[in-house]
Design an enzyme around this catalytic site. Sequence first.
Site, mmCIF file in Angstrom:
data_model
loop_
_atom_site.group_PDB
_atom_site.id
_atom_site.type_symbol
_atom_site.label_atom_id
_atom_site.label_comp_id
_atom_site.label_asym_id
_atom_site.label_seq_id
_atom_site.Cartn_x
_atom_site.Cartn_y
_atom_site.Cartn_z
ATOM 1 N N GLY A 89 41.316 -25.774 -39.430
ATOM 2 C CA GLY A 89 39.961 -25.795 -38.901
ATOM 3 C C GLY A 89 39.965 -26.289 -37.463
ATOM 4 O O GLY A 89 40.977 -26.214 -36.767
ATOM 5 N N ARG A 90 38.835 -26.818 -37.020
ATOM 6 C CA ARG A 90 38.750 -27.307 -35.643
ATOM 7 C C ARG A 90 39.171 -28.761 -35.500
ATOM 8 O O ARG A 90 39.434 -29.225 -34.400
ATOM 9 C CB ARG A 90 37.343 -27.106 -35.097
ATOM 10 C CG ARG A 90 37.097 -25.652 -34.743
ATOM 11 C CD ARG A 90 35.867 -25.454 -33.899
ATOM 12 N NE ARG A 90 34.673 -25.605 -34.692
ATOM 13 C CZ ARG A 90 33.621 -26.348 -34.339
ATOM 14 N NH1 ARG A 90 33.626 -27.013 -33.221
ATOM 15 N NH2 ARG A 90 32.578 -26.423 -35.117
ATOM 16 N N GLU A 93 42.414 -29.892 -33.367
ATOM 17 C CA GLU A 93 42.413 -29.832 -31.902
ATOM 18 C C GLU A 93 41.985 -31.144 -31.270
ATOM 19 O O GLU A 93 42.374 -31.438 -30.157
ATOM 20 C CB GLU A 93 41.550 -28.672 -31.393
ATOM 21 C CG GLU A 93 40.063 -28.911 -31.465
ATOM 22 C CD GLU A 93 39.235 -27.733 -30.983
ATOM 23 O OE1 GLU A 93 38.064 -27.954 -30.649
ATOM 24 O OE2 GLU A 93 39.740 -26.602 -30.957
ATOM 25 N N CYS A 119 47.135 -23.501 -41.190
ATOM 26 C CA CYS A 119 46.224 -22.964 -40.184
ATOM 27 C C CYS A 119 46.432 -23.644 -38.830
ATOM 28 O O CYS A 119 47.477 -23.501 -38.223
ATOM 29 C CB CYS A 119 44.794 -23.077 -40.692
ATOM 30 S SG CYS A 119 43.599 -22.095 -39.776
ATOM 31 N N HIS A 120 45.458 -24.406 -38.348
ATOM 32 C CA HIS A 120 45.584 -25.111 -37.070
ATOM 33 C C HIS A 120 46.223 -26.494 -37.226
ATOM 34 O O HIS A 120 46.422 -27.188 -36.238
ATOM 35 C CB HIS A 120 44.211 -25.243 -36.400
ATOM 36 C CG HIS A 120 43.697 -23.953 -35.840
ATOM 37 N ND1 HIS A 120 43.231 -22.929 -36.642
ATOM 38 C CD2 HIS A 120 43.592 -23.506 -34.563
ATOM 39 C CE1 HIS A 120 42.846 -21.915 -35.886
ATOM 40 N NE2 HIS A 120 43.061 -22.234 -34.613
ATOM 41 N N TYR A 139 48.175 -20.548 -38.114
ATOM 42 C CA TYR A 139 47.296 -19.472 -37.683
ATOM 43 C C TYR A 139 47.934 -18.872 -36.430
ATOM 44 O O TYR A 139 48.417 -19.616 -35.566
ATOM 45 C CB TYR A 139 45.891 -20.012 -37.398
ATOM 46 C CG TYR A 139 44.910 -18.917 -37.124
ATOM 47 C CD1 TYR A 139 44.487 -18.065 -38.147
ATOM 48 C CD2 TYR A 139 44.446 -18.687 -35.835
ATOM 49 C CE1 TYR A 139 43.615 -17.020 -37.898
ATOM 50 C CE2 TYR A 139 43.567 -17.644 -35.575
ATOM 51 C CZ TYR A 139 43.157 -16.813 -36.607
ATOM 52 O OH TYR A 139 42.296 -15.783 -36.353
#
Length: 193
Positions: A89-90, A93, A119-120, A139
């Site tokens: 997800g975000r 980051e 993913c991330h 990802y």
Amino acid sequence: MAVRKILMLVGDFVEDYEVMVPFQALQAVGHTVHAVCPGKKAGEKVRTAVHDFEGDQTYSEKPGHNFALNATFDDVRPEAYDALVIPGGRAPEYIRLDQRVLAIVRHFAETHKPIAAICHGPQVLAAAGVLEGRSCTAYPAVGPEVRRAGGRWVEVAVDEAHVDGNLVTAPAWPAHPKWIARFLEVLGTRIAP
């Protein structure tokens, strides 16, 4: 089966399935899972986002659930845990900007404890400097970060997982059946029929 104590690093707008499914699945087989977020305490919540693949050039994003944390980030002592999970997800980051998050990740890498990232999530591994000489997937948009961090990028189908020793990675939530199964194998978890 030995019960494992697993730490899960999350943050606001973590991908909904990538936090909820492993959190519940790992507990369902008997493991203890502590979900923590920098700056938050047990009982507080993080917001999640649902990422879907609908034929666009990248994933779409929709509001998800509120996910309740069951442990306090400031109380985490990484040596008390057997394994680490980093959903996507975000959240990755920006949680990778937290120096304590990076120190926690380094502990798991340096002590060769099992690490699962999806993913991330590998953005956090790259920021912690633990991908040098390792192979992993994520990802696809994270591929350049993996390479810049000295990792060997492995391209797999969205529903596949990759294992490099203690490191289990996958591109996104469609890989949950294989990603979680490979992680359980690395943990030494045996599920009898």
